[in-house]
Design an enzyme around this catalytic site. Structure first.
Site, PDB file in Angstrom:
ATOM      1  N   GLU A  19      -7.224  -2.061   5.372  1.00 46.81           N
ATOM      2  CA  GLU A  19      -7.289  -2.177   3.913  1.00 46.81           C
ATOM      3  C   GLU A  19      -6.528  -3.390   3.401  1.00 46.81           C
ATOM      4  O   GLU A  19      -6.923  -4.002   2.399  1.00 46.81           O
ATOM      5  CB  GLU A  19      -6.741  -0.898   3.276  1.00 46.81           C
ATOM      6  CG  GLU A  19      -7.587   0.327   3.552  1.00 46.81           C
ATOM      7  CD  GLU A  19      -6.873   1.629   3.279  1.00 46.81           C
ATOM      8  OE1 GLU A  19      -7.531   2.601   2.891  1.00 46.81           O
ATOM      9  OE2 GLU A  19      -5.644   1.687   3.489  1.00 46.81           O
TER      10      GLU A  19
ATOM     11  N   ARG B 195      -4.468  18.687   2.539  1.00 49.47           N
ATOM     12  CA  ARG B 195      -5.305  18.931   1.362  1.00 49.47           C
ATOM     13  C   ARG B 195      -6.421  19.909   1.714  1.00 49.47           C
ATOM     14  O   ARG B 195      -6.976  19.882   2.808  1.00 49.47           O
ATOM     15  CB  ARG B 195      -5.919  17.625   0.853  1.00 49.47           C
ATOM     16  CG  ARG B 195      -4.905  16.608   0.371  1.00 49.47           C
ATOM     17  CD  ARG B 195      -5.589  15.301   0.015  1.00 49.47           C
ATOM     18  NE  ARG B 195      -4.635  14.234  -0.231  1.00 49.47           N
ATOM     19  CZ  ARG B 195      -4.911  12.945  -0.127  1.00 49.47           C
ATOM     20  NH1 ARG B 195      -6.137  12.561   0.220  1.00 49.47           N
ATOM     21  NH2 ARG B 195      -3.992  12.039  -0.370  1.00 49.47           N
TER      22      ARG B 195
ATOM     23  N   ARG C 247      -2.587  -1.984  -3.480  1.00 51.39           N
ATOM     24  CA  ARG C 247      -3.648  -0.973  -3.435  1.00 51.39           C
ATOM     25  C   ARG C 247      -3.307   0.128  -4.426  1.00 51.39           C
ATOM     26  O   ARG C 247      -2.240   0.738  -4.373  1.00 51.39           O
ATOM     27  CB  ARG C 247      -3.765  -0.360  -2.033  1.00 51.39           C
ATOM     28  CG  ARG C 247      -4.730   0.840  -1.988  1.00 51.39           C
ATOM     29  CD  ARG C 247      -4.735   1.472  -0.615  1.00 51.39           C
ATOM     30  NE  ARG C 247      -5.576   2.659  -0.568  1.00 51.39           N
ATOM     31  CZ  ARG C 247      -5.134   3.880  -0.284  1.00 51.39           C
ATOM     32  NH1 ARG C 247      -3.854   4.086  -0.043  1.00 51.39           N
ATOM     33  NH2 ARG C 247      -5.965   4.899  -0.241  1.00 51.39           N
TER      34      ARG C 247
ATOM     35  N   GLY D 236      -5.798  11.511   4.934  1.00 51.28           N
ATOM     36  CA  GLY D 236      -6.852  11.766   3.965  1.00 51.28           C
ATOM     37  C   GLY D 236      -8.187  11.535   4.647  1.00 51.28           C
ATOM     38  O   GLY D 236      -8.305  10.646   5.492  1.00 51.28           O
TER      39      GLY D 236
ATOM     40  N   ASP E  78      -0.658  17.893  12.088  1.00 45.99           N
ATOM     41  CA  ASP E  78      -0.918  16.837  13.060  1.00 45.99           C
ATOM     42  C   ASP E  78      -2.023  17.271  14.014  1.00 45.99           C
ATOM     43  O   ASP E  78      -1.868  18.248  14.752  1.00 45.99           O
ATOM     44  CB  ASP E  78       0.362  16.530  13.829  1.00 45.99           C
ATOM     45  CG  ASP E  78       0.206  15.339  14.757  1.00 45.99           C
ATOM     46  OD1 ASP E  78      -0.326  15.534  15.870  1.00 45.99           O
ATOM     47  OD2 ASP E  78       0.580  14.222  14.369  1.00 45.99           O
TER      48      ASP E  78
ATOM     49  N   GLY F 245      -7.032   7.030  11.265  1.00 46.02           N
ATOM     50  CA  GLY F 245      -6.196   7.429  12.392  1.00 46.02           C
ATOM     51  C   GLY F 245      -6.894   8.319  13.402  1.00 46.02           C
ATOM     52  O   GLY F 245      -6.942   8.021  14.599  1.00 46.02           O
TER      53      GLY F 245
ATOM     54  N   ASN G  38       0.863  -1.174   0.000  1.00 39.69           N
ATOM     55  CA  ASN G  38       0.000   0.000   0.000  1.00 39.69           C
ATOM     56  C   ASN G  38       0.904   1.229   0.000  1.00 39.69           C
ATOM     57  O   ASN G  38       1.472   1.599   1.032  1.00 39.69           O
ATOM     58  CB  ASN G  38      -0.913  -0.024   1.229  1.00 39.69           C
ATOM     59  CG  ASN G  38      -1.902   1.124   1.266  1.00 39.69           C
ATOM     60  OD1 ASN G  38      -1.766   2.120   0.573  1.00 39.69           O
ATOM     61  ND2 ASN G  38      -2.912   0.997   2.103  1.00 39.69           N
TER      62      ASN G  38
ATOM     63  N   HIS H 254     -11.060   5.719  -0.648  1.00 43.13           N
ATOM     64  CA  HIS H 254     -11.158   4.936   0.589  1.00 43.13           C
ATOM     65  C   HIS H 254     -12.134   3.764   0.436  1.00 43.13           C
ATOM     66  O   HIS H 254     -12.746   3.317   1.406  1.00 43.13           O
ATOM     67  CB  HIS H 254     -11.572   5.814   1.777  1.00 43.13           C
ATOM     68  CG  HIS H 254     -10.531   6.813   2.176  1.00 43.13           C
ATOM     69  ND1 HIS H 254     -10.821   8.132   2.473  1.00 43.13           N
ATOM     70  CD2 HIS H 254      -9.188   6.692   2.296  1.00 43.13           C
ATOM     71  CE1 HIS H 254      -9.707   8.778   2.771  1.00 43.13           C
ATOM     72  NE2 HIS H 254      -8.700   7.919   2.670  1.00 43.13           N
TER      73      HIS H 254
ATOM     74  N   GLY I 168     -10.171   9.063  13.401  1.00 43.81           N
ATOM     75  CA  GLY I 168     -11.459   8.465  13.755  1.00 43.81           C
ATOM     76  C   GLY I 168     -11.343   7.418  14.839  1.00 43.81           C
ATOM     77  O   GLY I 168     -12.244   7.244  15.664  1.00 43.81           O
ATOM     78  N   GLU I 169     -10.181   6.732  14.884  1.00 47.06           N
ATOM     79  CA  GLU I 169      -9.978   5.659  15.853  1.00 47.06           C
ATOM     80  C   GLU I 169      -9.314   6.126  17.145  1.00 47.06           C
ATOM     81  O   GLU I 169      -9.496   5.502  18.193  1.00 47.06           O
ATOM     82  CB  GLU I 169      -9.114   4.555  15.226  1.00 47.06           C
ATOM     83  CG  GLU I 169      -9.759   3.876  14.025  1.00 47.06           C
ATOM     84  CD  GLU I 169      -8.792   2.955  13.295  1.00 47.06           C
ATOM     85  OE1 GLU I 169      -7.817   2.500  13.932  1.00 47.06           O
ATOM     86  OE2 GLU I 169      -8.992   2.705  12.096  1.00 47.06           O
TER      87      GLU I 169
ATOM     88  N   LEU J 213     -11.372   9.181   8.878  1.00 48.20           N
ATOM     89  CA  LEU J 213     -10.653  10.387   9.266  1.00 48.20           C
ATOM     90  C   LEU J 213      -9.192  10.048   9.520  1.00 48.20           C
ATOM     91  O   LEU J 213      -8.821   9.607  10.612  1.00 48.20           O
ATOM     92  CB  LEU J 213     -11.275  11.003  10.528  1.00 48.20           C
ATOM     93  CG  LEU J 213     -12.807  11.152  10.562  1.00 48.20           C
ATOM     94  CD1 LEU J 213     -13.241  11.812  11.863  1.00 48.20           C
ATOM     95  CD2 LEU J 213     -13.304  11.941   9.361  1.00 48.20           C
ATOM     96  N   GLY J 214      -8.369  10.210   8.504  1.00 46.18           N
ATOM     97  CA  GLY J 214      -6.938   9.988   8.623  1.00 46.18           C
ATOM     98  C   GLY J 214      -6.208  11.185   8.061  1.00 46.18           C
ATOM     99  O   GLY J 214      -6.701  12.317   8.117  1.00 46.18           O
TER     100      GLY J 214
END
Length: 400
Positions: A383, A243, A94, A214, A285, A332, A12, A182, A334-335, A211-212
């Site tokens: 993934e 982005r 990927r 990207g 970050d 990242g 990946n 995603h 989101g968790e 939510l990472g």
């Protein structure tokens, strides 16, 4: 593909990294033996780490890797120290963008590789590196099939109202459409929902908030993507680490006239210097921004705009589905960022979203309050598991 070859390698590639996994697939279930990452590719300090299936760190070193082709040779060298070439069944890759041609996983042939080269105009940030990985693996493992798994495939059949861009119709034929990304993550999350909560839950009205670095949100009903925030490229949607997300297209003209900015310079700006980094002026970050926001108004702006944007998209996607049954945070942030989940969810009580503060802080699987009409979950995405499952499916099809 030969069933006597029980191992699959997954790759990946990010813009400056390669994540990889080694799986044993002799039986119906794939078992991950190792997972690792090479980060900082192209920088002065490149780092490689590998963990075994128990989570133990077994490789932790610095190396020289000016490009992805060099970096993947380090991965290959490590894999060969554990698996003979003749026992490697396939390498699964990927690919971020499938363009207008690829919407299911494929064994890479010379013709497919040529088509992928022609598609780099759709994704100049990711596809060239991903192609280099495939070519290098084809050269080293000359008899091992390379399987391409496309992140856009999950969204291929978006409804016309979500898929079609409001441009002159002739551009549709040139491949300009909402593709969405995603997709491998969405596929994994739906399979996890079905496993832990049942078929009915997975088939309900679901928003997956990935939510990472990207960031995208996807509305899924009956297992089908109905709409998603990313579009022709992964730069669209909500603001991300670097982005911009959606912006007024008139900015292109303004910067071209006011600053002489070229298309390539604009692309670099909206992909590499915008989002959380651009707003804060200091860091992309989120953890650092949360630490700084109490005394740095620009850091606070970045956090507030991010949460506000995600919240708006949850509302929009709920409207598109006519309601919401399950909200899943993954990726990242989101968790691992309960403060972000809480701030996004605040004010969405009218949609039936209500978090349990204690469960949220403890990163439990279900973080919604008792009585919340919408079940809110925090699920780890994987993934590479989807990639290896796609490889195994193709193995079965070629042997049938």
């Amino acid at each position: 593909m030969n069933t006597r070859r029980p191992y699959v390698l997954t790759l990946n590639a990010g813009s400056s990294s390669i994540k990889f996994g080694l799986y044993e697939t002799a039986h119906s279930n794939a078992v991950r033996l190792f997972e690792g990452e090479i980060s900082g590719i192209g920088l002065s300090v490149v780092h490689m780490n590998v963990h075994d299936k128990t989570g133990k760190l077994v490789v932790d070193k610095q190396l020289q890797a000016p490009d992805h082709a060099t970096a993947v040779k380090e991965v290959i060298s490590w894999v060969r120290g554990h698996v003979p070439d003749e026992e490697l069944a396939a390498v699964g890759h990927r690919l971020v963008h499938g363009g207008p041609f690829f919407y299911e996983s494929r064994i890479v042939t010379a013709d497919i590789l040529q088509t992928l080269h022609g598609m780099t105009i759709f994704d100049p940030l990711h596809l060239p590196n991903e192609i280099e990985l495939i070519k290098t693996c084809m050269q080293v493992f000359s008899r091992v099939p390379q399987v391409a798994c496309f992140d856009t495939a999950f969204h291929h059949n978006l409804p016309t109202v979500a898929r079609l861009l409001p441009l002159p119709r002739m551009y549709e034929a040139k491949g300009l459409r909402r593709y969405g990304f995603h997709g491998l993550s969405c596929t994994y999350i739906l399979s996890e929902l079905e496993r832990i909560a049942g078929v009915e839950t997975a088939a309900g009205r679901v928003i997956i908030a990935h939510l990472g670095n990207g960031v995208s949100l996807t509305a899924v009903h009956e297992g089908v993507s109905l709409d998603t925030t990313m579009s022709l490229t992964p730069a669209a949607g909500v603001p991300m680490s670097t982005r911009s997300g959606d912006i007024d297209p008139g900015i292109v003209r303004y910067l071209a006239r006011a600053e002489g900015q070229t298309a390539d310079q604009f692309d670099e700006m909206v992909n590499e210097r915008s989002g959380l980094l651009g707003i804060s002026g200091s860091t992309a970050d989120m953890e650092e921004l949360l630490q700084q926001e109490a005394h740095d108004t620009q850091a606070k702006d970045a956090v507030d705009i991010f949460c506000y944007s995600v919240k708006k998209q949850i509302g929009a996607l709920t409207a598109a589905m006519g309601g919401l049954d399950t909200l899943v945070f993954t990726g990242g942030m989101g968790e691992k960022a309960p403060k972000i989940r809480a701030r996004i969810s605040e004010g969405l009580e009218f949609l039936g979203i209500q978090l349990d503060p204690r469960m949220n802080e403890q990163n439990k699987e279900v973080i919604s309050a008792h009585g919340s009409r919408v079940t809110v979950r925090m699920l780890h995405t994987d993934e590479s598991q989807v990639i290896v499952q796609e490889v195994m499916k193709i193995q079965g099809e070629t042997q049938a």
